[in-house]
Design an enzyme around this catalytic site. Structure first.
Site, short mmCIF file in Angstrom:
data_model
loop_
_atom_site.label_atom_id
_atom_site.label_comp_id
_atom_site.label_asym_id
_atom_site.label_seq_id
_atom_site.Cartn_x
_atom_site.Cartn_y
_atom_site.Cartn_z
N CYS A 123 5.36 -11.54 43.22
CA CYS A 123 4.76 -12.60 42.40
C CYS A 123 5.82 -13.49 41.74
O CYS A 123 6.42 -14.30 42.42
CB CYS A 123 3.78 -12.01 41.38
SG CYS A 123 2.62 -13.24 40.74
N HIS A 155 0.31 -8.53 44.75
CA HIS A 155 0.71 -7.44 43.86
C HIS A 155 0.50 -6.07 44.51
O HIS A 155 -0.49 -5.39 44.24
CB HIS A 155 -0.08 -7.51 42.55
CG HIS A 155 0.38 -8.58 41.62
ND1 HIS A 155 1.30 -8.36 40.62
CD2 HIS A 155 0.05 -9.89 41.55
CE1 HIS A 155 1.52 -9.50 39.97
NE2 HIS A 155 0.76 -10.44 40.52
N GLU A 215 1.89 -3.42 43.77
CA GLU A 215 2.02 -2.35 42.76
C GLU A 215 0.70 -2.05 42.05
O GLU A 215 0.60 -1.07 41.31
CB GLU A 215 3.08 -2.75 41.72
CG GLU A 215 2.61 -3.56 40.53
CD GLU A 215 2.14 -4.98 40.84
OE1 GLU A 215 1.49 -5.61 39.96
OE2 GLU A 215 2.42 -5.48 41.95
#
Length: 244
Positions: free
Chosen positions: A110, A218, A220
């Protein structure tokens, strides 16, 4: 045998009434778990340290997402919406340079995806949730935090790219939580994925032999329940071990 050590960039964030060096746990836990690495947090305090002091002591770097935006002056623009984090900008940009000099891996998510592009001479656009020429890359303002990460779209993986090879398929379904994106891609970066509107969503390179891979989405978030997201961090672990 000891594991590789990943440096993870911190942000300057307000915690209560004080400024803290902050990294969300989800970035560190996902990286340590699925890349199988140790990790150290890199403070964004350029008045107290330099990238040259840090780069020799880590095996790779992860530039994370953040609520802050890259300062527009760094890519030849002006204005733009904050918040901004000048300390992170300075440390992140200089860490990209130093890690490439040292031929060590540089990975981004990001904001990290955006700042690596800027560090290498590219530009950003700030209309990815407002342009009629694009799909909406961010959920509406009135949704809650979890629902924000439920905003998703497909990305097409470039034939013969690092991601298409790793995933052994031509497309992924990814979350989309960004108001800014790639304007002009920096010289030397290769497109790895695009959104349906053509916006670049991932790129790779090997500047000076340094493995470099960054994504706009994203991985994660909810990594434990998403095999595709785990694959991104598997690639990070391979890069830190010299296997990518």
């Amino acid at each position: 045998m000891s594991r590789p050590v990943l440096g993870v960039i911190a942000c300057n964030r307000m915690v209560g009434s004080e400024v803290a060096q902050a990294v969300m746990n989800r970035y560190i836990r996902a990286a340590m778990t699925y890349a199988d690495v140790a990790a150290l947090i890199i403070p964004s305090l350029p008045d107290l340290m330099t990238a040259a002091e840090v780069a020799p002591r880590i095996d790779g770097i992860l530039l994370t997402g953040s609520p802050s935006n890259v300062a527009t002056r760094l890519y030849g623009d002006e204005g733009g919406d904050g918040p901004f984090d000048d300390g992170r900008d300075e440390i992140a940009m200089s860490m990209v340079d130093r890690m490439i000099d040292a031929r060590k891996p540089v990975f981004g998510i990001c904001r990290g995806f955006q700042e690596i592009n800027v560090a290498l001479g590219g530009t950003l656009r700030r209309d990815t949730s407002a342009s009629d020429a694009l799909i909406r890359h961010h959920a509406p303002d009135d949704v809650d935090f979890d629902a924000m990460f439920d905003h998703r779209h497909p990305v097409e993986l470039a034939d013969g790219g690092m991601l298409s090879h790793a995933y052994a398929k031509g497309a992924l379904d990814v979350n989309s939580v960004h108001f800014q994106g790639i304007g002009t891609l920096a010289d030397g970066l290769t497109v790895e994925a695009r959104a349906p509107d053509g916006l670049i969503e991932a790129y790779s390179a090997r500047p000076n032999g340094a493995p470099l891979l960054a994504v706009q989405w994203h991985p994660e978030w909810g990594t434990e329940n998403d095999a595709d997201s785990q694959t991104y961090f598997h690639l990070l672990g391979k890069a830190l071990r010299g296997e990518l």
